[in-house]
Design an enzyme around this catalytic site. Structure first.
Site, PDB file in Angstrom:
ATOM      1  CD  GLN A 201      38.051  37.801  34.578  1.00 26.21           C
ATOM      2  OE1 GLN A 201      39.261  37.901  34.361  1.00 26.21           O
ATOM      3  NE2 GLN A 201      37.294  38.833  34.884  1.00 26.21           N
TER       4      GLN A 201
ATOM      5  CB  SER B 115      32.602  43.511  31.901  1.00 29.58           C
ATOM      6  OG  SER B 115      32.796  42.146  31.572  1.00 29.58           O
TER       7      SER B 115
ATOM      8  CG  ASN C  84      34.670  39.939  39.459  1.00 27.50           C
ATOM      9  OD1 ASN C  84      34.997  39.716  40.617  1.00 27.50           O
ATOM     10  ND2 ASN C  84      35.545  40.257  38.515  1.00 27.50           N
TER      11      ASN C  84
ATOM     12  CE  LYS D 139      32.491  45.886  55.847  1.00 30.45           C
ATOM     13  NZ  LYS D 139      32.308  46.775  57.010  1.00 30.45           N
TER      14      LYS D 139
ATOM     15  CG  HIS E 212      31.444  35.991  32.521  1.00 26.78           C
ATOM     16  ND1 HIS E 212      30.352  36.819  32.646  1.00 26.78           N
ATOM     17  CD2 HIS E 212      32.528  36.764  32.800  1.00 26.78           C
ATOM     18  CE1 HIS E 212      30.763  38.038  32.973  1.00 26.78           C
ATOM     19  NE2 HIS E 212      32.074  38.032  33.076  1.00 26.78           N
TER      20      HIS E 212
ATOM     21  CB  CYS F 195      25.480  35.614  23.275  1.00 29.47           C
ATOM     22  SG  CYS F 195      24.372  35.948  24.647  1.00 29.47           S
TER      23      CYS F 195
ATOM     24  CB  CYS G 156      26.142  39.336  25.059  1.00 33.29           C
ATOM     25  SG  CYS G 156      27.063  38.246  26.145  1.00 33.29           S
TER      26      CYS G 156
ATOM     27  CG  HIS H 242      26.672  35.309  28.812  1.00 32.63           C
ATOM     28  ND1 HIS H 242      25.980  35.222  27.634  1.00 32.63           N
ATOM     29  CD2 HIS H 242      27.072  34.051  29.114  1.00 32.63           C
ATOM     30  CE1 HIS H 242      25.969  33.964  27.228  1.00 32.63           C
ATOM     31  NE2 HIS H 242      26.625  33.234  28.117  1.00 32.63           N
TER      32      HIS H 242
ATOM     33  CD  GLN I 103      32.790  48.301  62.041  1.00 33.68           C
ATOM     34  OE1 GLN I 103      32.610  48.601  60.866  1.00 33.68           O
ATOM     35  NE2 GLN I 103      31.828  48.325  62.930  1.00 33.68           N
TER      36      GLN I 103
ATOM     37  CG  HIS J 229      22.700  37.385  27.801  1.00 34.96           C
ATOM     38  ND1 HIS J 229      23.997  37.801  27.569  1.00 34.96           N
ATOM     39  CD2 HIS J 229      22.056  38.464  28.332  1.00 34.96           C
ATOM     40  CE1 HIS J 229      24.127  39.074  27.932  1.00 34.96           C
ATOM     41  NE2 HIS J 229      22.962  39.493  28.399  1.00 34.96           N
TER      42      HIS J 229
HETATM   43  P1  H2U Z   1      34.401  40.291  34.161  1.00 38.02           P
HETATM   44  O1  H2U Z   1      32.958  40.475  33.802  1.00 38.02           O
HETATM   45  O2  H2U Z   1      34.598  39.537  35.440  1.00 38.02           O
HETATM   46  O3  H2U Z   1      35.156  41.571  34.091  1.00 38.02           O
HETATM   47  O4  H2U Z   1      35.036  39.310  33.055  1.00 38.02           O
HETATM   48  C1  H2U Z   1      34.959  39.527  31.680  1.00 38.02           C
HETATM   49  C2  H2U Z   1      36.315  39.460  31.055  1.00 38.02           C
HETATM   50  O5  H2U Z   1      36.137  39.319  29.651  1.00 38.02           O
HETATM   51  C3  H2U Z   1      37.154  40.727  31.266  1.00 38.02           C
HETATM   52  O6  H2U Z   1      38.303  40.398  32.003  1.00 38.02           O
HETATM   53  C4  H2U Z   1      37.191  39.958  28.988  1.00 38.02           C
HETATM   54  C5  H2U Z   1      37.513  41.173  29.837  1.00 38.02           C
HETATM   55  O7  H2U Z   1      38.889  41.456  29.733  1.00 38.02           O
HETATM   56  N1  H2U Z   1      36.756  40.254  27.617  1.00 38.02           N
HETATM   57  C6  H2U Z   1      37.324  39.554  26.575  1.00 38.02           C
HETATM   58  O8  H2U Z   1      38.223  38.731  26.777  1.00 38.02           O
HETATM   59  N2  H2U Z   1      36.874  39.750  25.280  1.00 38.02           N
HETATM   60  C7  H2U Z   1      35.902  40.644  24.968  1.00 38.02           C
HETATM   61  O9  H2U Z   1      35.532  40.758  23.821  1.00 38.02           O
HETATM   62  C8  H2U Z   1      35.320  41.520  26.005  1.00 38.02           C
HETATM   63  C9  H2U Z   1      35.749  41.257  27.414  1.00 38.02           C
HETATM   64 ZN    ZN Z   2      25.335  36.722  26.481  1.00 41.29          ZN
END
Ligand code: H2U
Ligand code: ZN
Length: 344
Positions: free
Chosen positions: A170, A163, A155, A313, A168, A54, A51, A166, A325, A115
């Site tokens: 933005q 993604s 998200n 949905k 987090h 982490c 990760c 962990h 709707q 994590h």
């Molecule tokens: P999301 O899980 O909301 O996508 O946010 C994770 C963000 O982390 C994603 O926008 C960034 C991705 O661009 N990222 C990094 O900045 N460095 C990394 O090594 C992997 C992902």
């Molecule tokens: Zn992690």
């Protein structure tokens, strides 16, 4: 409120976006043979060596995430916006083909070194650190002359495009006010000019009085399923005292925010007994150097789940081409949410 006719198809007004939402309460019994999502499984380990969030691990750009102990902020390695994009614009075909440079800053905001935690399982004191991090980001980015809006969001869950499990979020800070807050700005300004009160302050008093769509509250904040909600379990988080920005929150209001976020996130997980996916984000007033007496800081939670951990949905067909709707009424969603919030 006289509600019997609301059991029949009707439309509701969203005063914040100034648009209608179609409500079809009789459709909830229809059979489902469509796509089933895989239920989200909780992240099991406190540390994942693969990760990038982490402590101690390597990110995509080769940098190491430090051994942080509380929260941690870094520049997004795949930023959607750049600070140094060349300044340009064009306007062709009688204004039908317009484009302009958009400069901005994208950062990743780690909520906790662990994590396996989420806002639902983090201690409230730890979430308070997250609130402080959001406030510091909003303050610092909003003070930059080239930045007009600071969009903080999270998200949660693969279904919403996260993604990584962990904990987090933005922040994207932009040179122009994005579409959603721009729409809300016009609506709040118009209401304020007419009533000399912030739209969302009046809205919250009405909801507190009606007490039908309020799902959780504490001394400083309240959560409602908005009267005009589109997503099945959509909620709106509002401060009891109308403030425009993170920076205006008192220490008690920051404590209260941490507390209510925990209640809400933990309650969501109990709806279908599964980690509840969502996209959430705060709408503070624009940081455009103007006073914003019309604006109330708020957060939207948009969870996609509809009937179970696996049935979501979809925004398709009429929703894409006509109006949004929903089937279950906001009142019925609020009753479900209120029940799970109270078991905490
Ligand atoms: P999301 O899980 O909301 O996508 O946010 C994770 C963000 O982390 C994603 O926008 C960034 C991705 O661009 N990222 C990094 O900045 N460095 C990394 O090594 C992997 C992902
Ligand atoms: Zn992690």
């Amino acid at each position: 409120m006289e509600t019997l006719w609301l059991q029949a198809p009707h439309r509701r007004w969203n005063p914040l976006r100034r648009e209608w939402v179609l409500v079809s309460p009789h459709r909830t019994q229809r059979p489902w043979q469509g796509q089933m999502e895989t239920p989200a499984v909780p992240a099991p380990v406190t540390y994942d060596p693969t990760c990038y969030l982490c402590p101690g691990n390597m990110r995509a750009n080769g940098e190491h995430t430090p051994q942080y102990e509380s929260t941690y902020v870094f520049q997004n390695d795949f930023a959607a916006l750049k600070q140094d994009a060349p300044q340009a614009q064009f306007d062709l075909g009688d204004g039908l083909l317009r484009a302009e440079t958009e400069r901005g800053i994208c950062r990743v905001l780690c909520f906790d070194p662990r994590h396996d935690l989420t806002l639902a399982t983090m201690e409230v004191e730890k979430i308070r650190n997250v609130v402080d991090m959001w406030t510091a980001q909003a303050e610092e980015l909003g003070a930059r002359p080239e930045i007009q809006y600071v969009q903080i969001f999270e998200n949660r869950g693969a279904m919403m495009g996260a993604s990584n499990p962990h904990p987090h979020g933005q922040v994207w800070a932009t040179e122009h006010i994005p579409n959603e807050p721009l729409t809300e700005l016009a609506a709040q300004k118009e209401y304020f000019a007419k009533s000399q009160k912030p739209l969302l302050a009046t809205y919250l008093s009405t909801e507190l009085e009606e007490d039908e769509r309020v799902v959780a509250s504490n001394e400083t904040w309240a959560v409602v399923v908005p009267f005009w909600a589109v997503w099945p379990f959509e909620t709106l988080l509002l401060p009891r005292r109308s403030v425009a920005s993170f920076e205006d929150l008192s220490p008690e209001e920051r404590d209260g925010l941490a507390d209510i976020l925990h209640t809400l996130a933990a309650g969501y997980n109990r709806v279908f007994d599964t980690p509840f996916p969502y996209s959430m984000g705060f709408h503070p007033a624009p940081s455009d150097g103007e006073p914003h007496p019309e604006w109330t800081l708020h957060a939207h939670f948009y969870p996609p789940l509809l009937r179970s951990a696996t049935v979501r949905k979809f925004m398709v067909g009429f929703e894409l081409l006509g109006s949004p709707q929903r089937d279950i009424t906001p009142e019925s969603a609020a009753a479900t949410l209120r029940a799970v919030m109270q078991t905490s």
